[in-house]
Enzyme design. Structure first.
Site, PDB file in Angstrom:
ATOM      1  N   PRO A  37       0.826  -1.218   0.000  1.00 32.50           N
ATOM      2  CA  PRO A  37       0.000   0.000   0.000  1.00 32.50           C
ATOM      3  C   PRO A  37       0.859   1.267   0.000  1.00 32.50           C
ATOM      4  O   PRO A  37       0.353   2.346  -0.297  1.00 32.50           O
ATOM      5  CB  PRO A  37      -0.835  -0.127   1.274  1.00 32.50           C
ATOM      6  CG  PRO A  37      -0.200  -1.202   2.087  1.00 32.50           C
ATOM      7  CD  PRO A  37       0.608  -2.056   1.168  1.00 32.50           C
ATOM      8  N   ASP A  55     -11.477  -0.175 -23.638  1.00 34.93           N
ATOM      9  CA  ASP A  55     -11.546  -0.329 -22.191  1.00 34.93           C
ATOM     10  C   ASP A  55     -11.704   1.001 -21.484  1.00 34.93           C
ATOM     11  O   ASP A  55     -11.190   2.015 -21.940  1.00 34.93           O
ATOM     12  CB  ASP A  55     -10.220  -0.891 -21.631  1.00 34.93           C
ATOM     13  CG  ASP A  55     -10.039  -2.358 -21.922  1.00 34.93           C
ATOM     14  OD1 ASP A  55     -11.001  -3.002 -22.329  1.00 34.93           O
ATOM     15  OD2 ASP A  55      -8.908  -2.835 -21.728  1.00 34.93           O
TER      16      ASP A  55
HETATM   17 CL1  6GU Z   1      -0.263  -3.719  -3.689  1.00 35.31          CL
HETATM   18  N1  6GU Z   1      -0.487  -4.648  -1.241  1.00 35.31           N
HETATM   19  C1  6GU Z   1      -1.052  -4.658  -0.046  1.00 35.31           C
HETATM   20  N2  6GU Z   1      -0.602  -5.532   0.865  1.00 35.31           N
HETATM   21  N3  6GU Z   1      -2.039  -3.855   0.309  1.00 35.31           N
HETATM   22  C2  6GU Z   1      -2.459  -3.008  -0.622  1.00 35.31           C
HETATM   23  C3  6GU Z   1      -1.920  -2.943  -1.893  1.00 35.31           C
HETATM   24  C4  6GU Z   1      -0.926  -3.786  -2.167  1.00 35.31           C
HETATM   25  N4  6GU Z   1      -2.540  -1.987  -2.585  1.00 35.31           N
HETATM   26  C5  6GU Z   1      -3.433  -1.486  -1.780  1.00 35.31           C
HETATM   27  N5  6GU Z   1      -3.397  -2.082  -0.591  1.00 35.31           N
END
Ligand code: 6GU
Length: 298
Positions: free
Chosen positions: A131, A215
């Site tokens: 994230p 798309d």
């Molecule tokens: Cl890419 N990974 C994780 N663990 N949480 C997320 C994410 C990725 N993208 C948004 N939340």
């Protein structure tokens, strides 16, 4: 394209075998290997995580486990050499990157924003779902659909020791990416999302060649509504214009529906694209000028 995924929950990646991705594997377009990180864990408890330096909640994944795992996967050494290649009925041929195939000229837009001049483009791409990463977009899916080797490092707990990624730059082009502004438990589901977005753009993976040109996002707008038979269903009619046979009007109407939907749901996107005078007229009217259902009835 070859995809390697490193995870402590390899079974979480099972959906990669199915539907569109399963078909890409059977076509020989995609080769997938999923590696259990614990193969690289040492010590009696095979620990992959440890308490964060400086204190705080949660656990951080250990560099002395991830480092050797990434080394081995980059070079197909050690446990990575013995990984099962996921079900593929066709003999796999080494695929040419499609940017090398057909006079492809990479535009400035294709260059990742955090790309450093010193990166060797022949290194595999290491994607780290987190994230805290840079946002994953359709433009990035397009760019990455021409890669020949992508490795995903799926973290759990509070993440992976940052030194792993500093060190991995010797063997990979490293990108930390986020799929949206929310928090998942680990990188596995994000890996599925990113893989599906990328693989469907590889030529020959989608049945219909044109089907990703309209798309949502490929022209910067959300896609408008779609309809099929029956023409009337539960008292609801398919818009009349779609039976008019006037393809110029139908194209205009579809563009207008995309504009109106984007204004309603994602007004932030409208400021990023170029609007024609016809586009502006529709947005000011609040409906498509070619839509008869908005004419006063006599
Ligand atoms: Cl890419 N990974 C994780 N663990 N949480 C997320 C994410 C990725 N993208 C948004 N939340």
């Amino acid at each position: 394209m070859q995809i390697d995924v490193i995870s402590i929950f390899p079974e979480y990646l099972d959906p990669l075998r199915h539907a569109l991705l399963g078909r890409a594997i059977e076509q020989g377009t995609l080769q997938v290997r999923v590696h259990n990180l614990r193969q690289w864990a040492t010590g009696v408890h095979q620990a992959v995580d440890s308490a964060p330096c400086g204190g705080g909640p949660g656990m951080v994944m250990k560099p002395d486990v991830w480092g050797p795992a990434l080394d081995d996967v980059a070079q197909a050494h050690g446990p990575a050499a013995h990984a099962d290649v996921w079900r593929s009925s066709l003999p796999h041929q080494r695929q040419q990157r499609h940017d090398q195939r057909q006079g492809y000229i990479p535009s400035g837009y294709d260059r990742p924003r955090d790309c450093t001049e010193t990166e060797d483009p022949s290194l595999p791409l290491l994607l780290v779902p987190t994230p805290a990463g840079i946002p994953f977009t359709q433009a990035q899916a397009q760019t990455w659909s021409t890669e020949s080797h992508i490795v995903f490092a799926c973290g759990r707990y509070e993440g992976i020791d940052q030194r792993v990624f500093s060190d991995a730059q010797k063997r990979y082009r490293v990108r930390e990416v986020s799929i949206g502004d929310y928090v998942l438990i680990g990188g596995e589901v994000a890996t599925l999302v990113i893989t599906e977005a990328i693989v469907r753009l590889i030529p020959g993976v989608l049945g219909n060649h044109q089907s990703h040109e309209n798309d949502s996002f490929s022209d910067g707008l959300l896609e408008g509504p779609s309809f099929t038979k029956p023409r009337q269903w539960r008292g609801l009619d398919v818009p009349e214009i779609l039976f008019s046979g006037n393809h110029a009007n139908i194209d205009r109407w579809r563009r207008d529906q995309a504009l109106l939907r984007t204004m309603q749901r994602r007004p932030d996107l409208l400021s990023t694209i170029e609007l024609s005078p016809e586009d502006r007229r529709c947005l000011e009217l609040g409906h498509s000028p070619v839509d008869d259902s908005h004419q006063p009835r006599g």
